[in-house]
Design a protein around this motif. Sequence first.
Motif, PDB file in Angstrom:
ATOM      1  N   ILE A 131      24.004 -40.116  -7.053  1.00 14.83           N
ATOM      2  CA  ILE A 131      23.049 -40.629  -6.174  1.00 14.83           C
ATOM      3  C   ILE A 131      23.727 -40.925  -4.759  1.00 14.83           C
ATOM      4  O   ILE A 131      22.907 -40.584  -3.823  1.00 14.83           O
TER       5      ILE A 131
ATOM      6  N   GLN B  82      27.337 -41.246 -12.405  1.00 24.16           N
ATOM      7  CA  GLN B  82      25.640 -40.976 -11.988  1.00 24.16           C
ATOM      8  C   GLN B  82      25.458 -41.779 -10.793  1.00 24.16           C
ATOM      9  O   GLN B  82      24.851 -41.458  -9.579  1.00 24.16           O
TER      10      GLN B  82
ATOM     11  N   PRO C 265      17.523 -39.886 -15.076  1.00 23.37           N
ATOM     12  CA  PRO C 265      18.799 -40.224 -14.469  1.00 23.37           C
ATOM     13  C   PRO C 265      19.981 -40.945 -15.522  1.00 23.37           C
ATOM     14  O   PRO C 265      21.070 -40.906 -15.418  1.00 23.37           O
ATOM     15  N   THR C 266      19.251 -41.305 -16.546  1.00 22.27           N
ATOM     16  CA  THR C 266      20.074 -42.508 -17.434  1.00 22.27           C
ATOM     17  C   THR C 266      20.192 -41.621 -18.735  1.00 22.27           C
ATOM     18  O   THR C 266      20.677 -42.456 -19.591  1.00 22.27           O
TER      19      THR C 266
ATOM     20  N   PHE D  12      14.301 -37.973  -9.274  1.00 23.31           N
ATOM     21  CA  PHE D  12      15.363 -38.435 -10.353  1.00 23.31           C
ATOM     22  C   PHE D  12      14.838 -37.856 -11.655  1.00 23.31           C
ATOM     23  O   PHE D  12      13.654 -38.328 -12.088  1.00 23.31           O
TER      24      PHE D  12
ATOM     25  N   GLN E  15      20.034 -35.317 -14.736  1.00 17.61           N
ATOM     26  CA  GLN E  15      20.557 -35.971 -16.071  1.00 17.61           C
ATOM     27  C   GLN E  15      22.014 -35.705 -16.033  1.00 17.61           C
ATOM     28  O   GLN E  15      22.780 -36.752 -16.542  1.00 17.61           O
TER      29      GLN E  15
ATOM     30  N   VAL F 151      18.561 -36.108  -8.039  1.00 21.49           N
ATOM     31  CA  VAL F 151      19.597 -36.571  -9.113  1.00 21.49           C
ATOM     32  C   VAL F 151      19.088 -36.071 -10.704  1.00 21.49           C
ATOM     33  O   VAL F 151      18.102 -36.308 -10.815  1.00 21.49           O
TER      34      VAL F 151
ATOM     35  N   PHE G 262      25.488 -34.947 -14.066  1.00 20.33           N
ATOM     36  CA  PHE G 262      25.796 -35.540 -12.709  1.00 20.33           C
ATOM     37  C   PHE G 262      26.169 -34.359 -11.839  1.00 20.33           C
ATOM     38  O   PHE G 262      25.915 -34.299 -10.500  1.00 20.33           O
TER      39      PHE G 262
ATOM     40  N   THR H  21      11.335 -40.715 -16.162  1.00 18.67           N
ATOM     41  CA  THR H  21      12.415 -41.609 -16.990  1.00 18.67           C
ATOM     42  C   THR H  21      11.647 -41.914 -18.241  1.00 18.67           C
ATOM     43  O   THR H  21      10.411 -41.893 -18.418  1.00 18.67           O
TER      44      THR H  21
END
Length: 240
Positions: free
Chosen positions: A147, A143, A163-164, A160, A84, A82, A86, A193
């Motif tokens: 996933i 997002q 991812p946020t 990941f 950054q 996954v 989408f 992250t």
Amino acid sequence: MIQVKSLTKSYGSNTVLADIELEIDRREVVVVIGPSGSGKSTFLRCLNLLEKPNGGEVLIEGRSLTGKGTNIEEIRAEVGMVFQNFNLFPHMKVIDNIALAPVKVRKWSTEQARKKAMELLYKVGLTEKAEAYPGSLSGGQAQRVAIARALAMEPKIMLFDEPTSALDPEMIGEVLAVMKDLAREGMTMVVVTHEMGFAREVGDRIVFMEQGRVLEIAKPDELFDHPKHERTKEFLSKIL
């Protein structure tokens, strides 16, 4: 589950990764933190050969990703990723975005893949968006679909990459909640992250990187409360 041995990556004279050594067990959640430009995303991309290392070795369940004659696609099918951003196909409905890879790669029937897609949309709380197009989704929803799309291949490992980081603050929680559920279910995860609360709560171990090197690996409480390396202390003092 994952073995990284003397991994190096450079672009010309610029060394991005220098002799990375790491082993990750089945069902373990490893969170990689560090300043921007420390090589975190490059390291993650080397774990499924989106970036080809200059040296060293990556093994997934004992099979070398970097060895000669390796069926990379076969191994890569076991590793979901996954990003950054989408990377959903804008011209395809949500359900078709999720069902595409199992049909093309796993050779599932369309019916089987769409059924799996609906199960995953339920898992990420988005069944009502099955017939929507990505352009109508919020960042957090997109997002979560990304996933679900990665999970549709039934991977053994999930990667990941921040991812946020592209999300508004109020959407971050809904994505992290899905990731927490995956961790509780025993998914092997490697997460790059900046969300230190997530790292502390969900991570089994934290890896701190700086200038392409792993400076410290420890359990969350140990690393956050009693970091050993001076650079780790300096980094954490600025962000906590």
